[in-house]
Design a protein around this motif. Structure first.
Motif, PDB file in Angstrom:
ATOM      1  N   LEU A 160     -17.817  -4.472 -19.657  1.00  0.00           N
ATOM      2  CA  LEU A 160     -16.928  -3.322 -19.495  1.00  0.00           C
ATOM      3  C   LEU A 160     -17.012  -2.775 -18.077  1.00  0.00           C
ATOM      4  O   LEU A 160     -15.980  -2.519 -17.430  1.00  0.00           O
ATOM      5  N   LEU A 161     -18.224  -2.606 -17.583  1.00  0.00           N
ATOM      6  CA  LEU A 161     -18.414  -2.052 -16.246  1.00  0.00           C
ATOM      7  C   LEU A 161     -17.837  -2.977 -15.181  1.00  0.00           C
ATOM      8  O   LEU A 161     -17.162  -2.518 -14.243  1.00  0.00           O
ATOM      9  N   SER A 162     -18.056  -4.285 -15.333  1.00  0.00           N
ATOM     10  CA  SER A 162     -17.541  -5.230 -14.340  1.00  0.00           C
ATOM     11  C   SER A 162     -16.021  -5.314 -14.388  1.00  0.00           C
ATOM     12  O   SER A 162     -15.355  -5.429 -13.357  1.00  0.00           O
ATOM     13  N   THR A 163     -15.455  -5.231 -15.607  1.00  0.00           N
ATOM     14  CA  THR A 163     -13.999  -5.282 -15.744  1.00  0.00           C
ATOM     15  C   THR A 163     -13.353  -4.048 -15.136  1.00  0.00           C
ATOM     16  O   THR A 163     -12.327  -4.132 -14.447  1.00  0.00           O
ATOM     17  N   VAL A 164     -13.957  -2.886 -15.391  1.00  0.00           N
ATOM     18  CA  VAL A 164     -13.432  -1.650 -14.789  1.00  0.00           C
ATOM     19  C   VAL A 164     -13.516  -1.719 -13.274  1.00  0.00           C
ATOM     20  O   VAL A 164     -12.579  -1.330 -12.560  1.00  0.00           O
ATOM     21  N   ALA A 165     -14.646  -2.229 -12.755  1.00  0.00           N
ATOM     22  CA  ALA A 165     -14.804  -2.352 -11.306  1.00  0.00           C
ATOM     23  C   ALA A 165     -13.729  -3.259 -10.716  1.00  0.00           C
ATOM     24  O   ALA A 165     -13.127  -2.945  -9.674  1.00  0.00           O
ATOM     25  N   MET A 166     -13.461  -4.382 -11.377  1.00  0.00           N
ATOM     26  CA  MET A 166     -12.422  -5.304 -10.914  1.00  0.00           C
ATOM     27  C   MET A 166     -11.035  -4.683 -11.020  1.00  0.00           C
ATOM     28  O   MET A 166     -10.197  -4.821 -10.123  1.00  0.00           O
ATOM     29  N   THR A 167     -10.785  -3.984 -12.130  1.00  0.00           N
ATOM     30  CA  THR A 167      -9.468  -3.377 -12.351  1.00  0.00           C
ATOM     31  C   THR A 167      -9.171  -2.317 -11.302  1.00  0.00           C
ATOM     32  O   THR A 167      -8.078  -2.278 -10.722  1.00  0.00           O
ATOM     33  N   VAL A 168     -10.144  -1.434 -11.071  1.00  0.00           N
ATOM     34  CA  VAL A 168      -9.943  -0.356 -10.090  1.00  0.00           C
ATOM     35  C   VAL A 168      -9.767  -0.927  -8.686  1.00  0.00           C
ATOM     36  O   VAL A 168      -8.886  -0.513  -7.926  1.00  0.00           O
ATOM     37  N   THR A 169     -10.609  -1.897  -8.351  1.00  0.00           N
ATOM     38  CA  THR A 169     -10.517  -2.509  -7.030  1.00  0.00           C
ATOM     39  C   THR A 169      -9.171  -3.199  -6.828  1.00  0.00           C
ATOM     40  O   THR A 169      -8.550  -3.089  -5.760  1.00  0.00           O
ATOM     41  N   ALA A 170      -8.712  -3.911  -7.867  1.00  0.00           N
ATOM     42  CA  ALA A 170      -7.424  -4.606  -7.776  1.00  0.00           C
ATOM     43  C   ALA A 170      -6.274  -3.609  -7.600  1.00  0.00           C
ATOM     44  O   ALA A 170      -5.335  -3.857  -6.836  1.00  0.00           O
ATOM     45  N   ALA A 171      -6.372  -2.479  -8.304  1.00  0.00           N
ATOM     46  CA  ALA A 171      -5.313  -1.470  -8.200  1.00  0.00           C
ATOM     47  C   ALA A 171      -5.287  -0.831  -6.817  1.00  0.00           C
ATOM     48  O   ALA A 171      -4.217  -0.561  -6.258  1.00  0.00           O
ATOM     49  N   VAL A 172      -6.463  -0.586  -6.251  1.00  0.00           N
ATOM     50  CA  VAL A 172      -6.550   0.065  -4.936  1.00  0.00           C
ATOM     51  C   VAL A 172      -6.169  -0.893  -3.816  1.00  0.00           C
ATOM     52  O   VAL A 172      -5.435  -0.534  -2.890  1.00  0.00           O
ATOM     53  N   ALA A 173      -6.651  -2.129  -3.924  1.00  0.00           N
ATOM     54  CA  ALA A 173      -6.456  -3.081  -2.825  1.00  0.00           C
ATOM     55  C   ALA A 173      -5.096  -3.760  -2.841  1.00  0.00           C
ATOM     56  O   ALA A 173      -4.610  -4.208  -1.801  1.00  0.00           O
ATOM     57  N   GLY A 174      -4.475  -3.857  -4.016  1.00  0.00           N
ATOM     58  CA  GLY A 174      -3.219  -4.600  -4.108  1.00  0.00           C
ATOM     59  C   GLY A 174      -3.477  -6.100  -4.194  1.00  0.00           C
ATOM     60  O   GLY A 174      -4.602  -6.566  -3.975  1.00  0.00           O
ATOM     61  N   GLU A 175      -2.444  -6.879  -4.491  1.00  0.00           N
ATOM     62  CA  GLU A 175      -2.609  -8.313  -4.721  1.00  0.00           C
ATOM     63  C   GLU A 175      -3.231  -9.022  -3.522  1.00  0.00           C
ATOM     64  O   GLU A 175      -4.223  -9.746  -3.651  1.00  0.00           O
ATOM     65  N   GLN A 176      -2.683  -8.835  -2.350  1.00  0.00           N
ATOM     66  CA  GLN A 176      -3.186  -9.527  -1.165  1.00  0.00           C
ATOM     67  C   GLN A 176      -4.546  -8.998  -0.735  1.00  0.00           C
ATOM     68  O   GLN A 176      -5.446  -9.761  -0.372  1.00  0.00           O
ATOM     69  N   GLY A 177      -4.707  -7.686  -0.775  1.00  0.00           N
ATOM     70  CA  GLY A 177      -5.982  -7.095  -0.389  1.00  0.00           C
ATOM     71  C   GLY A 177      -7.105  -7.478  -1.329  1.00  0.00           C
ATOM     72  O   GLY A 177      -8.248  -7.680  -0.909  1.00  0.00           O
ATOM     73  N   PHE A 178      -6.761  -7.624  -2.639  1.00  0.00           N
ATOM     74  CA  PHE A 178      -7.763  -8.010  -3.614  1.00  0.00           C
ATOM     75  C   PHE A 178      -8.291  -9.409  -3.321  1.00  0.00           C
ATOM     76  O   PHE A 178      -9.499  -9.654  -3.362  1.00  0.00           O
ATOM     77  N   LEU A 179      -7.407 -10.340  -3.013  1.00  0.00           N
ATOM     78  CA  LEU A 179      -7.828 -11.702  -2.692  1.00  0.00           C
ATOM     79  C   LEU A 179      -8.548 -11.772  -1.350  1.00  0.00           C
ATOM     80  O   LEU A 179      -9.433 -12.588  -1.153  1.00  0.00           O
ATOM     81  N   ALA A 180      -8.153 -10.906  -0.412  1.00  0.00           N
ATOM     82  CA  ALA A 180      -8.740 -10.948   0.928  1.00  0.00           C
ATOM     83  C   ALA A 180     -10.137 -10.319   0.971  1.00  0.00           C
ATOM     84  O   ALA A 180     -11.058 -10.868   1.586  1.00  0.00           O
ATOM     85  N   TRP A 181     -10.296  -9.146   0.315  1.00  0.00           N
ATOM     86  CA  TRP A 181     -11.578  -8.451   0.405  1.00  0.00           C
ATOM     87  C   TRP A 181     -11.947  -7.654  -0.854  1.00  0.00           C
ATOM     88  O   TRP A 181     -13.132  -7.399  -1.121  1.00  0.00           O
TER      89      TRP A 181
END
Length: 430
Positions: A160-181
């Motif tokens: 749960l914690l790892s999924t939330v961390a990934m979800t929040v990061t993906a939402a903040v960074a966007g598709e390209q930013g998520f893959l980049a950093w």
């Protein structure tokens, strides 16, 4: 044994397991969604997914080695010392994954380093689980199934914690930013979690069961003793857990890749997994508590049968294209069927071995069965890539659950034993 010490032991086991599985299962999510593009970008999408899930499997292959290594010293020197080491190794390995260069930057060296760090993760978690379970089980004087299951509840909590961390990061960074950093951020947070976990773990005393064992009981080689005194219990432990781990990997890793391939947006899939992971925490504790009342065998048996049935509805529900039905699929599996198989295992594995071999035996049985989780996503991805339908995948899952049914039927009931007793070495009569 004081009641405050039991509370500390349970809290330490739960938080330690949550942190370890946050790191370990964070990799699972990333391997399904990111690593094929970051570390295997030279391959076509299908081959990249198989290769990415292959690195995921390497961690599971290393888990039995961790169980043997830390189990040996945990049975000889004590449970607590090993748990400090395992948590440190896991936290540092995960943080280093977040700092790795990509394939585009250093070529083939990138996936090689990724696999090396994944192996370290596997060794660490291979030693962590057994020690964390024993810290709770050996402190408990009653309701052992419930107290020991907090370690198992750490797995979906970490998910749960790892999924939330990934979800929040993906939402903040966007598709390209998520893959980049963006994908790196949850891995780097492991350093913070490591500091919290070590602080809590430092306040827990060694277990009274181990402390009361004589020096003679700590002599010898625990691994040799397991094979000499309890080979049948080890085999039954492996069989009992195998189906649960195949189901776990299907629900938390393979289904992610399958659902995104079927057209679901990544955030949608992660949201469904978040809901089911929250339900899994409650499910594991409830079914473990039930096993204290009715026994370990009937609870695990019922869960295995239910999971075999759920396996055949998972993929049709995902193929519907409906978020509601996707959520129903993962909740049925991860929040209900799998917890019934998985919740009682912490106490059951502890009860199958004596004090002098318990860390080694419980760890080895659990971690060998866990290799099913490492191979399942790779095998299933290969089946789909080779043209096999999802019915074939469901049939394999059901077959693994059948193995669990056979193993638990052949296992003697252990819920009424004490951990000071030498466990039964004969199989139950079917």
């Amino acid at each position: 044994m004081s009641n405050p010490q039991l509370k500390r032991a349970v809290l330490s086991s739960y938080l330690g397991s949550m942190i370890e599985f946050y790191d370990f299962l964070l990799y699972a999510t990333a391997s399904a969604l990111v690593f094929n593009k970051v570390f295997f970008s030279s391959l076509d999408p299908a081959a990249g997914t198989v290769a990415s899930l292959g690195t995921f499997a390497s961690g599971y292959l290393a888990r039995p080695l961790g169980g043997i290594l830390f189990g040996h010293f945990g049975d000889r020197l004590g449970r607590k010392r090993m748990l400090v080491i395992t948590m440190t190794v896991m936290g540092l390995a995960s943080a280093l994954i977040g700092l790795l260069p990509t394939y585009a930057q250093v070529g083939v060296l990138a996936p090689i380093l990724l696999v090396a760090l994944r192996v370290l993760q596997g060794i660490a978690i291979g030693g962590e689980w057994g020690g964390a379970v024993l810290m709770s089980a050996e402190h408990a004087t009653s309701r052992r199934g419930l107290w020991a299951s907090f370690t198992n509840a750490g797995a979906p909590s970490g998910q749960l914690l790892s999924t939330v961390a990934m979800t929040v990061t993906a939402a903040v960074a966007g598709e390209q930013g998520f893959l980049a950093w963006g994908w790196r951020v949850p891995f780097l947070l492991s350093v913070v979690l490591l500091a919290v976990g070590l602080f809590v773990r430092a306040k827990v005393a060694e277990t009274p069961v181990f402390a009361q064992a004589s020096a003679a009981e700590r002599e010898g080689v625990p691994l040799v003793e397991v094979f000499r005194r309890h080979p049948g219990n080890l085999l039954r432990a492996v069989g009992v857990g195998f189906g649960a781990f195949v189901a776990q990997a299907t629900l938390t890793t393979f289904l992610l890749a399958y659902a995104t391939g079927a057209g679901f947006p990544r955030p949608t899939v992660l949201n469904a997994l978040t809901i089911s992971s929250a339900g899994a925490i409650a499910g594991i504790l409830l079914f473990a508590a039930l096993s204290d009342r009715v026994g370990r065998r009937p609870v695990v048996l019922g869960g295995a049968v239910l999971m075999a049935l759920v396996a055949f509805v998972l993929f049709p529900l995902v193929d519907s294209g409906s978020f509601v039905l996707l959520t129903v699929a993962v909740v049925l599996g991860q929040s209900i069927a799998h917890p019934a198989m998985f919740g009682p295992l912490a106490a059951l594995y502890s009860e199958l071995f004596g004090t002098r071999t318990r860390y080694t035996g419980a760890s080895l049985g659990y971690q060998i069965s866990a290799t099913g989780a490492g191979f399942a996503p790779v095998v299933f991805a290969g089946l789909i890539a080779g043209g096999a339908g999802t019915v074939a995948v469901s049939a394999v899952i059901a077959g693994c659950c059948l193995l669990t049914v056979v193993a638990i039927v052949l296992t003697s009931e252990t819920s009424r034993t004490t951990l000071a007793e030498e466990p039964a070495t004969t199989a139950a009569t079917p």
